[in-house]
Design a protein around this motif. Structure first.
Motif, mmCIF file in Angstrom:
data_model
loop_
_atom_site.group_PDB
_atom_site.id
_atom_site.type_symbol
_atom_site.label_atom_id
_atom_site.label_comp_id
_atom_site.label_asym_id
_atom_site.label_seq_id
_atom_site.Cartn_x
_atom_site.Cartn_y
_atom_site.Cartn_z
ATOM 1 N N GLY A 1 0.812 -1.203 0.000
ATOM 2 C CA GLY A 1 0.000 0.000 0.000
ATOM 3 C C GLY A 1 0.847 1.254 0.000
ATOM 4 N N ALA A 2 0.178 2.387 -0.041
ATOM 5 C CA ALA A 2 0.870 3.675 -0.067
ATOM 6 C C ALA A 2 1.713 3.855 1.192
ATOM 7 C CB ALA A 2 -0.153 4.799 -0.173
ATOM 8 N N GLY A 3 2.897 4.409 1.005
ATOM 9 C CA GLY A 3 3.754 4.743 2.141
ATOM 10 C C GLY A 3 4.604 3.605 2.669
ATOM 11 N N VAL A 4 4.514 2.436 2.062
ATOM 12 C CA VAL A 4 5.308 1.296 2.530
ATOM 13 C C VAL A 4 6.676 1.330 1.858
ATOM 14 C CG1 VAL A 4 5.534 -1.216 2.546
ATOM 15 C CG2 VAL A 4 3.309 -0.148 3.002
ATOM 16 N N ASP A 5 7.731 1.403 2.661
ATOM 17 C CA ASP A 5 9.069 1.438 2.084
ATOM 18 C C ASP A 5 10.043 0.455 2.728
ATOM 19 O OD1 ASP A 5 9.479 2.635 4.536
ATOM 20 O OD2 ASP A 5 9.982 4.615 3.726
ATOM 21 N N ASN A 6 9.570 -0.316 3.712
ATOM 22 C CA ASN A 6 10.479 -1.259 4.373
ATOM 23 C C ASN A 6 10.492 -2.633 3.723
ATOM 24 O OD1 ASN A 6 7.772 -1.517 5.431
ATOM 25 N ND2 ASN A 6 8.561 -2.864 7.024
ATOM 26 N N VAL A 7 9.464 -2.923 2.883
ATOM 27 C CA VAL A 7 9.423 -4.186 2.136
ATOM 28 C C VAL A 7 8.872 -3.902 0.748
ATOM 29 C CG1 VAL A 7 9.190 -5.713 4.149
ATOM 30 C CG2 VAL A 7 7.130 -4.762 3.052
ATOM 31 N N ALA A 8 9.098 -4.852 -0.172
ATOM 32 C CA ALA A 8 8.621 -4.695 -1.548
ATOM 33 C C ALA A 8 7.984 -5.990 -2.014
ATOM 34 C CB ALA A 8 9.795 -4.326 -2.464
ATOM 35 N N VAL A 9 7.224 -5.898 -3.096
ATOM 36 C CA VAL A 9 6.607 -7.086 -3.685
ATOM 37 C C VAL A 9 7.688 -8.123 -3.990
ATOM 38 C CG1 VAL A 9 5.355 -7.981 -5.686
ATOM 39 C CG2 VAL A 9 4.636 -5.828 -4.620
ATOM 40 N N GLY A 10 7.433 -9.363 -3.610
ATOM 41 C CA GLY A 10 8.389 -10.448 -3.825
ATOM 42 C C GLY A 10 9.280 -10.748 -2.639
ATOM 43 N N ASP A 11 9.306 -9.871 -1.640
ATOM 44 C CA ASP A 11 10.149 -10.102 -0.472
ATOM 45 C C ASP A 11 9.634 -11.286 0.336
ATOM 46 O OD1 ASP A 11 11.865 -8.067 -1.015
ATOM 47 O OD2 ASP A 11 11.109 -6.684 0.525
ATOM 48 N N ARG A 12 10.554 -12.093 0.808
ATOM 49 C CA ARG A 12 10.260 -13.157 1.756
ATOM 50 C C ARG A 12 10.331 -12.556 3.155
ATOM 51 N NH1 ARG A 12 14.094 -16.243 2.413
ATOM 52 N NH2 ARG A 12 13.071 -18.237 2.887
ATOM 53 N N VAL A 13 9.256 -12.690 3.925
ATOM 54 C CA VAL A 13 9.208 -12.020 5.217
ATOM 55 C C VAL A 13 8.643 -12.953 6.284
ATOM 56 C CG1 VAL A 13 8.946 -9.729 4.192
ATOM 57 C CG2 VAL A 13 6.900 -11.056 4.802
ATOM 58 N N THR A 14 8.875 -12.573 7.521
ATOM 59 C CA THR A 14 8.264 -13.229 8.673
ATOM 60 C C THR A 14 7.808 -12.137 9.628
ATOM 61 O OG1 THR A 14 8.596 -14.912 10.391
ATOM 62 C CG2 THR A 14 10.438 -13.432 9.944
ATOM 63 N N TYR A 15 7.040 -12.516 10.634
ATOM 64 C CA TYR A 15 6.576 -11.513 11.604
ATOM 65 C C TYR A 15 6.103 -12.190 12.870
ATOM 66 C CZ TYR A 15 1.791 -12.736 10.100
ATOM 67 O OH TYR A 15 0.631 -13.412 9.803
ATOM 68 N N PRO B 1 -0.200 -4.776 8.660
ATOM 69 C CA PRO B 1 0.686 -3.612 8.666
ATOM 70 C C PRO B 1 2.097 -4.002 8.258
ATOM 71 C CG PRO B 1 -0.660 -3.656 10.652
ATOM 72 C CD PRO B 1 -0.881 -4.970 9.956
ATOM 73 N N ALA B 2 2.751 -3.147 7.489
ATOM 74 C CA ALA B 2 4.102 -3.446 7.023
ATOM 75 C C ALA B 2 5.141 -3.319 8.128
ATOM 76 C CB ALA B 2 4.464 -2.522 5.865
ATOM 77 N N ALA B 3 4.860 -2.502 9.129
ATOM 78 C CA ALA B 3 5.875 -2.180 10.145
ATOM 79 C C ALA B 3 6.480 -3.400 10.838
ATOM 80 C CB ALA B 3 5.286 -1.220 11.170
ATOM 81 N N ALA C 1 10.540 -3.612 21.169
ATOM 82 C CA ALA C 1 9.947 -2.304 20.867
ATOM 83 C C ALA C 1 10.964 -1.358 20.244
ATOM 84 C CB ALA C 1 9.367 -1.686 22.146
ATOM 85 N N ASP C 2 12.216 -1.460 20.673
ATOM 86 C CA ASP C 2 13.288 -0.652 20.092
ATOM 87 C C ASP C 2 13.778 -1.363 18.835
ATOM 88 O OD1 ASP C 2 15.715 0.476 19.354
ATOM 89 O OD2 ASP C 2 16.436 0.704 21.405
ATOM 90 N N PRO C 3 13.642 -0.742 17.655
ATOM 91 C CA PRO C 3 14.038 -1.407 16.406
ATOM 92 C C PRO C 3 15.487 -1.892 16.408
ATOM 93 C CG PRO C 3 12.754 0.550 15.926
ATOM 94 C CD PRO C 3 13.020 0.575 17.398
ATOM 95 N N ALA C 4 16.380 -1.130 17.017
ATOM 96 C CA ALA C 4 17.788 -1.520 17.036
ATOM 97 C C ALA C 4 17.995 -2.770 17.892
ATOM 98 C CB ALA C 4 18.645 -0.368 17.559
ATOM 99 N N GLU C 5 17.320 -2.818 19.035
ATOM 100 C CA GLU C 5 17.450 -3.993 19.901
ATOM 101 C C GLU C 5 16.822 -5.214 19.240
ATOM 102 O OE1 GLU C 5 17.111 -5.157 24.575
ATOM 103 O OE2 GLU C 5 15.630 -3.736 23.812
ATOM 104 N N LYS C 6 15.671 -5.013 18.603
ATOM 105 C CA LYS C 6 15.022 -6.119 17.889
ATOM 106 C C LYS C 6 15.937 -6.665 16.808
ATOM 107 C CE LYS C 6 10.895 -7.148 15.089
ATOM 108 N NZ LYS C 6 9.638 -6.597 14.540
#
Length: 326
Positions: free
Chosen positions: A72-86, A103-105, A272-277
């Protein structure tokens, strides 16, 4: 069309229902994810039973891996085709699905050496193990620890990670078959609580001293015994309540039993802290990709079998990790 599991009321596994839905297009900040594997975690039962309350009806599950098929609009941390987990909490609830908007976050790009099923088994369990081993206690490499459910998904990862840190591991299990699994993953001493006195055995193994840390995922049934297994000024880490909520207790007990410490941490506060994660993820993925921590998948389920998966989980029939495959 996608298959999803939802529940409209709290209760037993029978409240889980399979539906077929149209997913649609992602909105701002969202992606559409074609899921390949979905994690089965004991925490899922807490949502279903209402221990973790959420508005109903609700989706089920908080951990999965797959491929991004639209952004969707504003998503810049992943792209179509990316293999992801959450993994997450209410922000990722709804993982029991073949396709979904999310959510992409919270999405995490997968390294090439980690497949989808492994990812669905380690994103929550692995991150949990990572913060328990690296953030809860300042291990120096000589301590003895004890963990309940040593043959469970988190237990097996914890044991292997603990051995990488030079720790001695005492694990509890309910059957000899589970004892064999725990030993095969590095557990130094295994106690079968079905016929052994856990506290007496821990004291025997440690020469009467007790252990530095107990990781207790059982809760109500083991709380006091866990305290009694600790050395003076030891730490009890309450990481789950499989047997029920821990009953209220007088904190003075902690002083009488050796000036003990008790904590009830939550994964959300350690990622919660992106760097620690990212630091925890980097270490976790490196261990798994290199084979230093191995992930054995005990059982694979179809989404339609979600109720049975929960029954197996709650009756302690599962060993190690289990996943839903799409």
């Amino acid at each position: 069309m996608a298959q999803i599991i939802t529940f409209a009321r709290t209760g037993g596994p029978e409240v889980l229902e399979l539906h077929t839905v149209s997913v649609g297009e992602p909105g701002p900040g969202q992606v559409r994810l074609q899921q390949k594997a979905v994690g089965l975690n004991y925490a899922d039962t807490y949502f279903r039973t209402g221990i973790y309350p959420v508005p109903l009806p609700s989706g089920m599950g908080v951990e999965a891996a797959g491929v991004v098929t639209a952004v969707g609009a504003g998503v810049d941390n992943v792209a179509v085709g990316d293999r992801v987990t959450y993994t997450g909490f209410t922000n990722t609830l709804g993982a029991y699905s073949s396709e979904r908007l999310i959510p992409a976050a919270p999405l995490i790009r997968l390294p090439d050496g980690i497949d989808f099923e492994t990812a669905a088994c380690i994103t929550m369990r692995g991150l949990t193990s990572a913060y328990l081993m690296r953030r809860i206690y300042p291990f120096q490499g000589h301590e003895t620890i004890m963990l309940h459910a040593a043959a469970g998904g988190v237990g097996l990862i914890l044991t292997q990670w603990a051995k990488l840190l030079g720790l001695t591991v005492i694990g509890t299990v309910s059957t000899e078959a589970k004892a064999e699994v725990a030993r095969a993953h590095g557990c130094d001493h295994v106690i079968n609580y079905s016929h052994e006195d856990v506290v007496a055995r821990v004291r025997e193994i440690t020469g009467g001293a007790g252990v530095a840390v107990v990781f207790d995922s059982v809760g109500k049934d083991t709380f006091m015994a866990s305290l009694d297994c600790l050395q003076r000024r030891g730490l009890l880490v309450c990481v789950g309540t499989a047997s029920g909520k821990i009953e209220p207790f007088d904190p003075a007990i902690l002083g009488r039993k050796g000036s003990l410490f008790v904590t009830r941490p939550a994964l959300a506060d350690y990622i919660a802290d992106p760097a620690e994660k990212q630091a925890l993820l980097t270490e976790l993925f490196a261990h798994v990709a290199a084979g230093r921590i191995r992930i054995d998948i005990h059982k694979r389920y179809a989404l339609a079998d979600a109720a049975q998966a929960h029954r197996d989980l709650e009756s302690r029939k599962t060993v190690g990790a289990s996943v839903f495959t799409i």
